[in-house]
Scaffold this motif. Sequence first.
Motif, short mmCIF file in Angstrom:
data_model
loop_
_atom_site.label_atom_id
_atom_site.label_comp_id
_atom_site.label_asym_id
_atom_site.label_seq_id
_atom_site.Cartn_x
_atom_site.Cartn_y
_atom_site.Cartn_z
N LEU A 153 18.78 0.45 -0.92
CA LEU A 153 18.41 1.58 -1.75
C LEU A 153 16.90 1.75 -1.68
CD1 LEU A 153 19.82 3.54 -3.76
CD2 LEU A 153 19.20 1.93 -5.57
N THR A 154 16.45 2.97 -1.35
CA THR A 154 15.03 3.27 -1.20
C THR A 154 14.74 4.55 -1.96
OG1 THR A 154 15.15 2.38 1.05
CG2 THR A 154 13.20 3.69 0.51
N SER A 155 13.61 4.62 -2.64
CA SER A 155 13.27 5.87 -3.32
C SER A 155 13.20 6.98 -2.28
CB SER A 155 11.94 5.75 -4.08
OG SER A 155 10.86 5.77 -3.17
N LEU A 156 13.62 8.18 -2.66
CA LEU A 156 13.57 9.30 -1.73
C LEU A 156 12.15 9.53 -1.23
CD1 LEU A 156 14.85 11.70 -0.24
CD2 LEU A 156 14.53 13.05 -2.33
N ALA A 157 11.17 9.43 -2.12
CA ALA A 157 9.77 9.64 -1.72
C ALA A 157 9.37 8.67 -0.61
CB ALA A 157 8.86 9.50 -2.93
N ASP A 158 9.67 7.39 -0.78
CA ASP A 158 9.32 6.39 0.23
C ASP A 158 10.10 6.62 1.53
OD1 ASP A 158 7.57 5.19 -1.52
OD2 ASP A 158 8.90 3.53 -2.02
N TRP A 159 11.37 6.99 1.40
CA TRP A 159 12.20 7.22 2.57
C TRP A 159 11.67 8.41 3.39
CZ3 TRP A 159 15.34 10.92 4.75
CH2 TRP A 159 16.22 10.49 5.74
N LEU A 160 11.25 9.47 2.71
CA LEU A 160 10.69 10.64 3.41
C LEU A 160 9.40 10.29 4.13
CD1 LEU A 160 11.45 13.47 0.83
CD2 LEU A 160 12.43 13.24 3.14
N VAL A 161 8.55 9.47 3.53
CA VAL A 161 7.32 9.03 4.20
C VAL A 161 7.67 8.25 5.45
CG1 VAL A 161 5.33 7.49 3.99
CG2 VAL A 161 5.86 9.08 2.13
N ARG A 162 8.61 7.31 5.32
CA ARG A 162 9.02 6.48 6.46
C ARG A 162 9.68 7.32 7.55
NH1 ARG A 162 12.93 2.36 4.33
NH2 ARG A 162 14.51 3.81 5.04
N SER A 163 10.28 8.44 7.18
CA SER A 163 11.02 9.28 8.14
C SER A 163 10.17 10.40 8.75
CB SER A 163 12.24 9.90 7.43
OG SER A 163 13.09 8.89 6.98
N GLN A 164 8.88 10.43 8.51
CA GLN A 164 8.02 11.50 9.03
C GLN A 164 8.13 11.69 10.53
OE1 GLN A 164 6.23 14.09 7.67
NE2 GLN A 164 7.45 13.38 5.94
N PRO A 165 8.16 10.63 11.35
CA PRO A 165 8.29 10.86 12.80
C PRO A 165 9.58 11.62 13.15
CG PRO A 165 7.56 8.62 12.38
CD PRO A 165 7.92 9.22 11.05
N LEU A 166 10.69 11.31 12.47
CA LEU A 166 11.94 12.00 12.74
C LEU A 166 11.91 13.44 12.22
CD1 LEU A 166 14.47 9.14 11.93
CD2 LEU A 166 13.86 10.03 14.18
N LEU A 167 11.27 13.65 11.08
CA LEU A 167 11.13 15.01 10.54
C LEU A 167 10.33 15.88 11.50
CD1 LEU A 167 10.48 14.13 6.80
CD2 LEU A 167 12.38 15.52 7.65
N GLN A 168 9.22 15.34 12.00
CA GLN A 168 8.36 16.09 12.91
C GLN A 168 9.04 16.35 14.25
OE1 GLN A 168 4.75 13.80 12.89
NE2 GLN A 168 4.24 14.43 10.80
N ALA A 169 9.97 15.48 14.63
CA ALA A 169 10.69 15.65 15.89
C ALA A 169 11.97 16.48 15.72
CB ALA A 169 11.05 14.27 16.46
N ASP A 170 12.16 17.05 14.52
CA ASP A 170 13.38 17.81 14.21
C ASP A 170 14.64 17.01 14.52
OD1 ASP A 170 12.14 20.07 13.16
OD2 ASP A 170 11.88 20.96 15.15
N ALA A 171 14.63 15.73 14.12
CA ALA A 171 15.74 14.82 14.40
C ALA A 171 16.49 14.43 13.12
CB ALA A 171 15.22 13.58 15.12
N LEU A 172 16.40 15.27 12.07
CA LEU A 172 17.14 15.06 10.83
C LEU A 172 17.82 16.37 10.43
CD1 LEU A 172 14.82 12.78 10.52
CD2 LEU A 172 15.41 12.90 8.13
N TRP A 173 19.03 16.23 9.85
CA TRP A 173 19.78 17.40 9.36
C TRP A 173 20.35 17.04 8.00
CZ3 TRP A 173 19.69 15.45 14.19
CH2 TRP A 173 19.20 16.30 15.19
N ALA A 174 20.12 17.89 7.01
CA ALA A 174 20.65 17.66 5.67
C ALA A 174 21.73 18.68 5.36
CB ALA A 174 19.53 17.77 4.64
N VAL A 175 22.81 18.21 4.77
CA VAL A 175 23.93 19.06 4.36
C VAL A 175 24.27 18.73 2.90
CG1 VAL A 175 24.86 19.34 6.69
CG2 VAL A 175 25.63 17.42 5.28
N ASP A 176 25.12 19.54 2.30
CA ASP A 176 25.50 19.35 0.90
C ASP A 176 27.02 19.38 0.78
OD1 ASP A 176 25.75 19.25 -1.83
OD2 ASP A 176 24.68 21.12 -2.22
N ALA A 177 27.63 18.20 0.74
CA ALA A 177 29.08 18.10 0.65
C ALA A 177 29.63 18.72 -0.63
CB ALA A 177 29.51 16.63 0.73
N PHE A 178 28.81 18.82 -1.67
CA PHE A 178 29.29 19.32 -2.95
C PHE A 178 29.43 20.84 -2.97
CE2 PHE A 178 27.69 15.10 -3.44
CZ PHE A 178 28.84 14.49 -3.93
#
Length: 192
Positions: A161-186
């Motif tokens: 379990l990681t805070s979203l804020a920390d996870w987003l910082v750690r994921s910056q290389p993937l965000l910048q490379a357009d290598a993440l996709w978010a969806v909403d199952a609800f």
Amino acid sequence: MVIMTLSAAETAMWRLVQRYTGRVGYRRGAKVEGLLENPPVIDCSGWTGLLLTQAMCAENNAAGHIMFSDTHIRTMQACSDRIIQEIAVRTGYTLAGSEINACSLPRCATIGLKMGAPGWAANHPRVRGVTHIVQIVRRPEDDVPFVSESFGDPVRPGISLTSLADWLVRSQPLLQADALWAVDAFRLASAN
């Protein structure tokens, strides 16, 4: 301290997170049945699928009628790329790469990641190259978002379990490379 009222889905996911975080290891290909092994193991899609199916069932029970069909619930029992693809197609909603940030994400988004090209994926082509999946969950006491995932990290393998804020910082290389996709199952509830 602010007390938030969480949906039945959010409460169900948080209970699972509390029960299994730090207590379950990672093994690629292990789904929910892996929780019965000694020691228990589960992979990323098995864990996210469990969170989502339990959340959907909890919402159905709380509503007293079907909000999420059996088909929607079964759709969550797949590999990471298929979960992301099925939710995206069925809801018509996807955030990609630089569109993803703490403000744009749905409350309980599911995020697929393209994390390189592992050898095992050579014989199993993945939609968008997604090889990992995580789930945003909410802490009931203060509504703070966290990322729950099962990952094969050599230092901390398994459910974490990681805070979203920390996870987003750690994921910056993937965000910048357009290598993440978010969806909403609800959003599938509105499709019923």
